[in-house]
Scaffold this active site. Structure first.
Site, PDB file in Angstrom:
ATOM      1  CD  GLU A 286      17.439  43.947  22.939  1.00  0.00           C
ATOM      2  OE1 GLU A 286      17.351  43.848  21.703  1.00  0.00           O
ATOM      3  OE2 GLU A 286      18.462  44.351  23.523  1.00  0.00           O
TER       4      GLU A 286
ATOM      5  CG  ASP B 181      19.066  48.802  20.057  1.00  0.00           C
ATOM      6  OD1 ASP B 181      18.497  48.075  19.242  1.00  0.00           O
ATOM      7  OD2 ASP B 181      19.934  48.410  20.853  1.00  0.00           O
TER       8      ASP B 181
ATOM      9  CD  GLU C  31      25.410  46.870  19.899  1.00  0.00           C
ATOM     10  OE1 GLU C  31      25.178  45.676  19.678  1.00  0.00           O
ATOM     11  OE2 GLU C  31      24.571  47.645  20.414  1.00  0.00           O
TER      12      GLU C  31
HETATM   13  O1  GCW Z   1      19.980  46.193  20.945  1.00  0.00           O
HETATM   14  C1  GCW Z   1      21.138  45.567  20.696  1.00  0.00           C
HETATM   15  C2  GCW Z   1      20.971  44.266  21.385  1.00  0.00           C
HETATM   16  C3  GCW Z   1      22.080  43.337  21.024  1.00  0.00           C
HETATM   17  C4  GCW Z   1      22.078  43.176  19.514  1.00  0.00           C
HETATM   18  C5  GCW Z   1      22.238  44.536  18.859  1.00  0.00           C
HETATM   19  C6  GCW Z   1      22.125  44.479  17.348  1.00  0.00           C
HETATM   20  C7  GCW Z   1      22.735  41.254  18.282  1.00  0.00           C
HETATM   21  O2  GCW Z   1      20.911  44.478  22.755  1.00  0.00           O
HETATM   22  O3  GCW Z   1      21.853  42.140  21.673  1.00  0.00           O
HETATM   23  O4  GCW Z   1      23.094  42.310  19.095  1.00  0.00           O
HETATM   24  O5  GCW Z   1      21.242  45.396  19.304  1.00  0.00           O
HETATM   25  O6  GCW Z   1      21.042  44.732  16.843  1.00  0.00           O
HETATM   26  O7  GCW Z   1      23.110  44.178  16.706  1.00  0.00           O
END
Ligand code: GCW
Length: 710
Positions: free
Chosen positions: A423, A395, A316
């Site tokens: 989340e 995720d 990311e």
């Molecule tokens: O799901 C995503 C989240 C991010 C997070 C990432 C991760 C900290 O939306 O906010 O970043 O995973 O786990 O690294």
């Protein structure tokens, strides 16, 4: 300028004062703010208190470490609040008529004949009611001082839940050495995916001057056996490694230490370059190795019991070893070698994936990334590296299969990363107990070489005899009085700790414990709240993302509202591939992305044949027409309609269930939770209508019950 600073200082002072007053008031008049969470220790009724009449009146403690002193204070506090009696801490050494606190070896000097049924491992404890020279004693003995603290919390929890101690003889051992939480707190005080207020650790780029809440958090963590906390976001600011910042972080470690919670930091792999002044962060460059060594030595000067680092790299947008054509093993090992002499560990996250995938290519699949990146490196990581693997391959969606990487590392330490933060599961505004979800993944049997190899045993290092491993929970407690922004969400923090300690515990048992500790033991309250918690994941799933299609949330925005179209036509790879004819990702070996081929053979046989694949994961593994008939006998489309209507109805029923508790719990939490449930019921209708209308428009297939598209 000055006036702005003055105003800020005044505001800060005001907020500290407000917090202080809130806590003080809550304690004085017992206004239920949720701050005490499951450590309320309410005064027992006269009848309940009778069971503890013969509780010894003195404490005898062997040793004087910080954790032991904390254990003693906690015991005095708990007994005083529940029984109104003050235990005597008079420095006596005779164990008669005493609650005896100490390690087993210290106890044996005094009473050599006493032995627990099993040998105690690190952090394990033994609670034993016994008679010494004819008078009653209650032993809280452990392998180490932290274990004594855990034993005291267990004792107090039993009293708060009305369990008899008269004949207790119980050994408790942690399932794995790693039981950590990761907070995603930014140094400016905001929390990534934070729904419970600003950070308890940081504000304005500095460690907060008032760390009262940090200490209280450590107490909560210790009470459920959590022994480590990473305090900053995995999207780490390099600034955490500045010399001046490390000194500040040491203050947080100081408030954690009495509770046996080890502090650790998330670090940015490019730190040697971006803040260290080197021209490279190539893990194989000797200057980089040397930089990490010096930095780590410096940290240990400030924090002698520092736990280690968490690393998010090549993920990311974060920089990583791929910049120099190096592997995650190269990167993890260089840091691990710096930590090794001090006993520290590196958690290297397996959440490494390309978020610019070509969505037109039906063979592309984000779910394959963790295994593809890490399985080939099995055996290449040092012994103090732990690969931290999210429970599922995407995720933290409302339902995912267990990540195949758990079965793909035989010569490497691993830990499971579970998200306590809701989340994608309602952001602590919807009731969604994740304990049942976590139980499913922990119990999922990977059948490695045809043997029983559940995920919980793999991560605990029990299958391949790994030196270290375990459980990591992503948590987002904040300055809100009730920590997570919702009293009911605290069941997830409690449940994570209990499962990390003992993943064999049932969801029912954990939820019941939490309910009794949080709301008391009124049978109607226990029955109602437990039932609501236990059904809530299933309900949330049924009005958000059924059949394993993922949570159909707005994935490019807030991860909360319905947004099924946002998953498609972008590179993030959270695709459900819904079109006019069908829905689902074909991840089969035969015709799809081949993801199923990452599982051991027996598991492949469960998911690959369409007619064997469980309904609840069907759309995760297969692309099928809307008219495909499920094992349940319904078509996919009718299931989507029915489950959304049913889910929204059941979410509305929560209100009526909660209303039966009027007068059975305090007014503050009753009203607060009622309002949240009303909000959730409304949101469930929004979800129901959004998803049903979307899928109706796409498929053109009407609802057999004529509810949709009106
Ligand atoms: O799901 C995503 C989240 C991010 C997070 C990432 C991760 C900290 O939306 O906010 O970043 O995973 O786990 O690294």
């Amino acid at each position: 300028m000055t006036s702005i600073r003055t105003i800020r200082a005044a505001l800060r002072f005001a907020s500290v004062l407000t917090l202080f007053c809130t806590v003080a008031l809550a304690q004085l008049s017992r206004i239920e703010t949720g701050t005490e969470a499951w450590l309320r220790y309410p005064a027992l009724t006269a009848q309940a208190a009778q069971s503890y009449q013969s509780l010894p009146s003195h404490i005898v403690m062997f040793g004087d470490s910080g954790s032991l002193k904390t254990a003693e204070q906690e015991l005095v506090r708990g007994v005083a609040q529940m029984l109104g009696e003050t235990l005597q801490e008079d420095g006596r050494s005779s164990p008669q008529n005493a609650i005896v606190l100490g390690t087993l070896s210290q106890l044996h000097v005094m009473v050599p004949a006493l032995h627990p049924a099993q040998e105690l491992r690190s952090d394990g404890y033994w609670l034993k009611a016994t008679k010494i020279h004819g008078s009653r004693s209650l032993i809280v003995a452990a392998a180490n001082d932290r274990g004594v603290l855990y034993g005291v919390f267990a004792l107090l929890s039993k009293m708060a839940r009305g369990e008899s101690l008269a004949h207790i003889d119980e050994v408790q051992q942690p399932y794995a050495p790693v039981r950590w939480v990761n907070q995603w707190d930014n140094l400016d005080g905001r929390i990534e995916r934070g729904y419970g207020g600003p950070s308890i650790f940081f504000s304005d780029g500095k460690v907060r001057s008032d760390l009262m809440r940090a200490g209280e958090y450590a107490r909560l963590l210790a009470s459920i056996g959590i022994n480590g906390c990473t305090i900053n976001n995995v999207n780490a600011a390099p600034g955490v490694l500045e010399d001046s910042f490390i000194a500040q972080v040491g203050r947080i470690a100081d408030v954690f230490r009495p509770w046996g919670v080890q502090l650790s930091l998330s670090v940015d792999l490019s730190s040697p370059k971006v803040m260290g002044g080197l021209e490279t962060f190539d893990p194989l460059d000797p200057r980089v190795g040397e930089w990490w060594r010096k930095k780590v030595d410096e940290i240990y000067q400030h924090i002698p019991d520092f736990g280690g680092f968490v690393v998010k790299a090549d993920s990311e947008g974060r920089l990583g070893p791929s910049t120099y054509g190096r592997t995650p093993a190269d990167a993890a090992n260089v840091i691990a070698r710096a930590l090794k002499p001090h006993g520290g560990v590196v958690f290297y996250r397996a959440f490494v994936y390309n978020h610019h995938l070509d969505w037109n290519d039906l063979k592309n699949d984000r779910a394959k990334a963790a295994y593809d990146n890490f399985h080939p490196l099995d055996g290449a990581f040092d012994d103090n590296v732990i690969i931290q693997i999210k429970n599922g391959p995407i995720d933290f969606q409302v339902r995912e299969p267990a990540s195949p990487l758990f079965a793909g590392l035989h010569r490497t330490n691993e830990s499971i990363e579970l998200q306590i933060t809701q989340e994608y599961t309602g952001q602590q505004r919807h009731l969604c107990s994740l304990v049942p979800m976590w139980k499913e993944v922990l119990n999922f049997d990977m059948r490695i070489n045809g043997n029983a190899t559940p995920v919980k045993d793999l991560v605990a290092g029990r299958v391949f005899h790994r030196p270290v491993g375990g459980f990591v929970g992503v948590a987002n407690v904040g300055m809100d009085a009730d920590w997570l922004g919702s009293p009911l969400a605290m069941a997830n923090l409690y449940g994570f700790g209990r499962l990390a300690w003992d993943p064999q515990l049932s969801a029912e048992r954990i939820v019941e414990e939490w309910t009794r500790l949080t709301f008391g033991s009124d049978p109607l309250v226990v029955k109602t709240v437990s039932a609501m918690q236990l059904s809530s994941w299933n309900i949330y799933e049924s009005y958000t993302g059924p059949l394993g299609a993922g949570t159909l949330t707005n994935i490019t925005g807030n991860h909360f509202d319905p947004g099924p179209e946002s998953s498609e036509e972008n590179g993030w790879g959270q695709w459900h591939r819904a079109d006019h004819v069908g829905i689902g990702m074909d991840r089969t070996v035969a015709t799809g992305t081949g993801y199923i081929g990452q599982y051991p053979a027996e598991v492949q046989k469960l998911f690959e044949p369409l007619n064997r694949c469980p309904d609840n994961l069907l759309l995760f593994f297969h692309h099928v027409p809307y008219t495909y008939v499920l094992h349940s006998g319904k078509t996919v489309i009718q299931h989507v309609y029915d489950s959304h209507y049913d889910g929204a109805d059941r979410a509305r029923d929560f209100i009526a269930q909660w209303q039966t508790l009027s007068g059975h719990i305090d007014q503050e939490r009753y009203s607060d939770i009622l309002a949240r449930l009303q909000y959730q019921a409304g949101e469930a209708v929004v979800w129901r209508d959004a998803i049903c209308n979307w899928i109706y428009r796409l498929s053109g297939i009407p609802d057999a019950k004529s509810r949709v598209g009106k």
